[in-house]
Scaffold this motif. Structure first.
Motif, PDB file in Angstrom:
ATOM      1  N   ARG A   1       0.796  -1.167   0.064  1.00 14.94           N
ATOM      2  CA  ARG A   1       0.160  -0.016   0.005  1.00 14.94           C
ATOM      3  C   ARG A   1       0.973   1.287   0.014  1.00 14.94           C
ATOM      4  O   ARG A   1       2.060   1.112   0.396  1.00 14.94           O
ATOM      5  CB  ARG A   1      -0.831  -0.055   1.189  1.00 14.94           C
ATOM      6  N   ARG A   2       0.192   2.401  -0.357  1.00 19.51           N
ATOM      7  CA  ARG A   2       0.885   3.857  -0.263  1.00 19.51           C
ATOM      8  C   ARG A   2      -0.054   4.620   0.616  1.00 19.51           C
ATOM      9  O   ARG A   2      -1.191   4.517   0.543  1.00 19.51           O
ATOM     10  CB  ARG A   2       1.341   4.380  -1.505  1.00 19.51           C
ATOM     11  N   ILE A   3       0.578   5.075   1.615  1.00 19.87           N
ATOM     12  CA  ILE A   3      -0.178   5.954   2.463  1.00 19.87           C
ATOM     13  C   ILE A   3       0.667   7.098   2.887  1.00 19.87           C
ATOM     14  O   ILE A   3       1.865   7.335   2.499  1.00 19.87           O
ATOM     15  CB  ILE A   3      -0.375   5.550   4.002  1.00 19.87           C
TER      16      ILE A   3
ATOM     17  N   ASP B   1       5.651   3.994   1.218  1.00 17.69           N
ATOM     18  CA  ASP B   1       5.163   2.501   0.723  1.00 17.69           C
ATOM     19  C   ASP B   1       5.295   1.468   2.209  1.00 17.69           C
ATOM     20  O   ASP B   1       6.436   1.698   2.844  1.00 17.69           O
ATOM     21  CB  ASP B   1       6.212   1.890  -0.194  1.00 17.69           C
ATOM     22  N   VAL B   2       4.113   0.759   2.111  1.00 13.06           N
ATOM     23  CA  VAL B   2       4.030   0.027   3.436  1.00 13.06           C
ATOM     24  C   VAL B   2       3.574  -1.426   2.926  1.00 13.06           C
ATOM     25  O   VAL B   2       3.139  -1.654   1.763  1.00 13.06           O
ATOM     26  CB  VAL B   2       3.103   0.522   4.549  1.00 13.06           C
ATOM     27  N   VAL B   3       3.907  -2.380   3.670  1.00 12.92           N
ATOM     28  CA  VAL B   3       3.428  -3.759   3.540  1.00 12.92           C
ATOM     29  C   VAL B   3       2.465  -4.112   4.567  1.00 12.92           C
ATOM     30  O   VAL B   3       2.624  -3.838   5.633  1.00 12.92           O
ATOM     31  CB  VAL B   3       4.504  -4.761   3.482  1.00 12.92           C
ATOM     32  N   ARG B   4       1.331  -4.728   4.211  1.00  8.83           N
ATOM     33  CA  ARG B   4       0.281  -5.082   5.210  1.00  8.83           C
ATOM     34  C   ARG B   4       0.603  -6.421   5.955  1.00  8.83           C
ATOM     35  O   ARG B   4       1.317  -7.388   5.418  1.00  8.83           O
ATOM     36  CB  ARG B   4      -1.024  -5.336   4.652  1.00  8.83           C
TER      37      ARG B   4
ATOM     38  N   LEU C   1       0.053  -1.741   9.143  1.00  3.77           N
ATOM     39  CA  LEU C   1       0.842  -1.522   7.747  1.00  3.77           C
ATOM     40  C   LEU C   1       2.085  -1.120   8.373  1.00  3.77           C
ATOM     41  O   LEU C   1       2.385  -0.193   9.061  1.00  3.77           O
ATOM     42  CB  LEU C   1       0.109  -0.360   7.014  1.00  3.77           C
ATOM     43  N   VAL C   2       3.146  -1.675   7.510  1.00  6.97           N
ATOM     44  CA  VAL C   2       4.638  -1.610   8.187  1.00  6.97           C
ATOM     45  C   VAL C   2       5.458  -0.906   7.248  1.00  6.97           C
ATOM     46  O   VAL C   2       5.667  -1.442   5.967  1.00  6.97           O
ATOM     47  CB  VAL C   2       5.220  -3.110   8.492  1.00  6.97           C
TER      48      VAL C   2
ATOM     49  N   PRO D   1     -11.154   5.778  -8.102  1.00  7.75           N
ATOM     50  CA  PRO D   1     -10.587   5.303  -6.996  1.00  7.75           C
ATOM     51  C   PRO D   1      -9.878   3.723  -7.185  1.00  7.75           C
ATOM     52  O   PRO D   1     -10.471   2.999  -8.061  1.00  7.75           O
ATOM     53  CB  PRO D   1     -11.718   5.017  -5.945  1.00  7.75           C
ATOM     54  N   LEU D   2      -8.683   3.721  -6.629  1.00  9.38           N
ATOM     55  CA  LEU D   2      -8.070   2.329  -6.583  1.00  9.38           C
ATOM     56  C   LEU D   2      -7.534   1.936  -5.073  1.00  9.38           C
ATOM     57  O   LEU D   2      -7.232   2.812  -4.466  1.00  9.38           O
ATOM     58  CB  LEU D   2      -6.802   2.552  -7.298  1.00  9.38           C
ATOM     59  N   GLY D   3      -7.385   0.847  -5.102  1.00  7.92           N
ATOM     60  CA  GLY D   3      -7.035   0.316  -3.749  1.00  7.92           C
ATOM     61  C   GLY D   3      -7.808  -0.741  -3.064  1.00  7.92           C
ATOM     62  O   GLY D   3      -8.719  -1.188  -3.679  1.00  7.92           O
ATOM     63  N   PRO D   4      -7.732  -0.961  -1.515  1.00  3.37           N
ATOM     64  CA  PRO D   4      -6.719  -0.298  -0.908  1.00  3.37           C
ATOM     65  C   PRO D   4      -5.236  -0.781  -1.130  1.00  3.37           C
ATOM     66  O   PRO D   4      -4.282   0.350  -0.745  1.00  3.37           O
ATOM     67  CB  PRO D   4      -6.926  -0.616   0.582  1.00  3.37           C
ATOM     68  N   GLY D   5      -4.857  -1.910  -1.548  1.00  2.24           N
ATOM     69  CA  GLY D   5      -3.552  -2.157  -1.960  1.00  2.24           C
ATOM     70  C   GLY D   5      -3.304  -2.957  -3.024  1.00  2.24           C
ATOM     71  O   GLY D   5      -4.164  -3.293  -3.897  1.00  2.24           O
ATOM     72  N   LEU D   6      -2.087  -3.313  -3.429  1.00  2.00           N
ATOM     73  CA  LEU D   6      -1.522  -4.183  -4.631  1.00  2.00           C
ATOM     74  C   LEU D   6      -1.495  -5.315  -4.184  1.00  2.00           C
ATOM     75  O   LEU D   6      -0.323  -5.625  -3.291  1.00  2.00           O
ATOM     76  CB  LEU D   6      -0.214  -3.248  -5.206  1.00  2.00           C
ATOM     77  N   VAL D   7      -1.982  -6.287  -4.678  1.00  2.00           N
ATOM     78  CA  VAL D   7      -1.629  -7.716  -4.056  1.00  2.00           C
ATOM     79  C   VAL D   7      -0.967  -8.578  -5.392  1.00  2.00           C
ATOM     80  O   VAL D   7      -1.603  -8.564  -6.315  1.00  2.00           O
ATOM     81  CB  VAL D   7      -2.895  -8.444  -3.719  1.00  2.00           C
TER      82      VAL D   7
END
Length: 280
Positions: free
Chosen positions: A5-7, A15-18, A23-24, A154-160
């Motif tokens: 994800r991007r927050i 850039d974070v990872v779930r 989110l880290v 809208p796109l998201g919440p994350g890229l899998v």
């Protein structure tokens, strides 16, 4: 599968990872999924969308699929994010949702076969391909204002990554009520085919987005409505509709219309119109 994800974190784009409900970030900072301020999970150079792909959508309009996909482009200025506000401009009434799955390109892609396309895909995210049908009479060919006005992508919440698109359920709700539901097996052209088709003549760059179509029952939404698109394995994209405070200018350009074509498209292709919900 990994979800990226991007927050906004302490004022910076991160850039974070779930990891479960956290989110880290790369530096170890964490933020709760529910309190994070989300951005679109990718920064595309282009957004390309297929017109028709789901069988139920084709049947709803009483038409037939062409021999191969047809496409239109949404400007990147239309990008929006998870929990973002979708703006219906003043003097416009016919804003429709279209729940979709977005393909995200992972590496430069040109002139490839459908069998090879998976190697060029970074992953998938959820999209809502909103349409402002008030401009359909003048922009039906390009779909520029219909699908490209600000906030309508809208796109998201994350890229899998490593997500198998086959046999997955896509479901859209408005204020908790199911409005769209289908299986990806209903698509005439799968994700790999769409990528290979576009890449024959258009170079796809990392981050580019292809929208893969919507099932039946795209309908009008109104300020105050909450729209959620949920895809099995990809999560849930949530947005709310607001009214824009500034009216569409009437001293330039084509004006919003409520022709029979506009109303029929907004309400699902029913001719004559029956039970059309009046705008508010």
């Amino acid at each position: 599968m990994t979800e990226y994800r991007r927050i906004l974190l302490d004022g910076a784009v991160v850039d974070v990872v779930r990891d479960g409900e956290l989110l880290v970030a790369g530096d170890g900072r964490t933020v709760d999924v529910e309190t994070a301020v989300h951005l679109p999970p990718v920064v595309p150079s282009k957004i390309i969308a297929v017109h028709l792909n789901y069988t139920s959508r084709v049947e709803e309009f009483g038409t037939a699929l062409p021999a191969s996909p047809t496409f239109f482009q949404k400007p990147t200025s239309a990008l929006n994010a998870h929990r973002g506000a979708v703006v219906r401009p003043e003097r416009c009434n016919w804003l429709n949702y279209e729940g979709e799955i977005a393909i995200v390109i992972g590496r430069t892609c040109r002139n490839i076969s459908p069998d090879a396309a998976g190697d060029y895909i970074a992953g998938y995210t959820i999209a809502n391909d909103y349409g402002l049908h008030d401009f359909r009479d003048t922009d039906a060919g390009s779909m520029l204002r219909v699908k490209g006005s600000d906030t309508l992508c809208p796109l998201g919440p994350g890229l899998v990554d490593d997500w198998d698109f086959r046999g997955k359920t896509i479901r859209l709700t408005v204020n908790g009520e199911v409005k769209q539901q289908a299986s990806t097996d209903e698509m005439e052209w799968d994700m790999h085919y769409l990528v290979a088709d576009i890449a024959r003549t258009i170079t796809l760059n990392p981050g580019d987005v292809l929208l893969s179509g919507t099932p039946a029952n795209s309908r009008t939404v109104y300020p105050g409505d909450v729209v959620e698109v949920e895809v099995e394995g990809l999560g849930k994209l949530t947005n709310h509709i607001v009214s824009g405070p500034v009216p569409i200018r009437d001293d330039v350009g084509a004006q919003p219309t409520e022709s029979e074509e506009v109303l029929s498209t907004a309400q699902g292709g029913d001719w004559p119109l029956r039970g059309v919900r009046k705008p508010r």
